[in-house]
Design a protein around this motif. Sequence first.
Motif, PDB file in Angstrom:
ATOM      1  N   GLU A  13       0.809  -1.225   0.000  1.00 45.46           N
ATOM      2  CA  GLU A  13       0.000   0.000   0.000  1.00 45.46           C
ATOM      3  C   GLU A  13       0.842   1.274   0.000  1.00 45.46           C
ATOM      4  O   GLU A  13       0.449   2.276  -0.570  1.00 45.46           O
ATOM      5  N   PHE A  14       2.009   1.248   0.667  1.00 46.45           N
ATOM      6  CA  PHE A  14       2.726   2.483   0.921  1.00 46.45           C
ATOM      7  C   PHE A  14       4.172   2.521   0.419  1.00 46.45           C
ATOM      8  O   PHE A  14       4.895   3.464   0.701  1.00 46.45           O
ATOM      9  N   TYR A  16       5.537   3.243  -2.305  1.00 47.94           N
ATOM     10  CA  TYR A  16       5.920   4.268  -3.279  1.00 47.94           C
ATOM     11  C   TYR A  16       5.774   5.690  -2.728  1.00 47.94           C
ATOM     12  O   TYR A  16       5.761   6.647  -3.486  1.00 47.94           O
ATOM     13  N   GLU A  17       5.692   5.799  -1.419  1.00 50.80           N
ATOM     14  CA  GLU A  17       5.571   7.095  -0.767  1.00 50.80           C
ATOM     15  C   GLU A  17       6.600   7.177   0.353  1.00 50.80           C
ATOM     16  O   GLU A  17       7.075   6.161   0.840  1.00 50.80           O
ATOM     17  N   GLU A  18       6.928   8.390   0.754  1.00 52.82           N
ATOM     18  CA  GLU A  18       7.765   8.563   1.936  1.00 52.82           C
ATOM     19  C   GLU A  18       6.843   8.440   3.147  1.00 52.82           C
ATOM     20  O   GLU A  18       5.835   9.144   3.235  1.00 52.82           O
ATOM     21  N   ASN A  19       7.154   7.535   4.043  1.00 48.56           N
ATOM     22  CA  ASN A  19       6.269   7.253   5.163  1.00 48.56           C
ATOM     23  C   ASN A  19       6.957   7.508   6.494  1.00 48.56           C
ATOM     24  O   ASN A  19       7.943   6.861   6.823  1.00 48.56           O
ATOM     25  N   TYR A  45      10.947   1.203   4.117  1.00 48.69           N
ATOM     26  CA  TYR A  45       9.835   1.982   3.581  1.00 48.69           C
ATOM     27  C   TYR A  45       9.190   2.884   4.641  1.00 48.69           C
ATOM     28  O   TYR A  45       8.405   3.755   4.304  1.00 48.69           O
TER      29      TYR A  45
END
Length: 165
Positions: A13-14, A16-19, A45
């Motif tokens: 889910e996450f 491909y984002e900066e988390n 991630y």
Amino acid sequence: LPITQLKDLAISEFAYEENIIIVDEAQLLNEKVLEFIRILSDTGYFNFIISMHKDEGQEILGLQHFASRTHIVMTLEKLSLKEILNYIQAQLFKNSLGEYVEEFSVKEVKQINVYADGNFRQMKQMLKHIFSIMDYAQRNSKIGYTKPNRCVITMAAIDLGIINA
């Protein structure tokens, strides 16, 4: 779900984002949740900002979950009188209570700070109780207690259990 499936779901889910995940009061987390944080952190991630009390924080950082992990420890100092006064004023204006700004002089802020010992959470609790007492006084025509003063602040500290009456 088992932790591995939950981890895989989070990554799908996450990924491909900066988390950045912020966890407050981390000393209250159980071993299973701490292990899950470690697993997510190890994926690369997810980055965590973990807030906790100092003594319990040292204990948690010593656990196997975190001992070998890179971490930065930041210790927050006690609030200054100026910081407390600025916070009170900002909150009053934010909540359309600007007429009370002048009621909180340095004298009242010093007394709040003595009871809260510079602790942000304790100071917020003090304010909550101070306004609760003032509200009660306003609704019940107790004129001497409708403004923040030494007596109201002391009652708030008693109500919070900071001092004994």
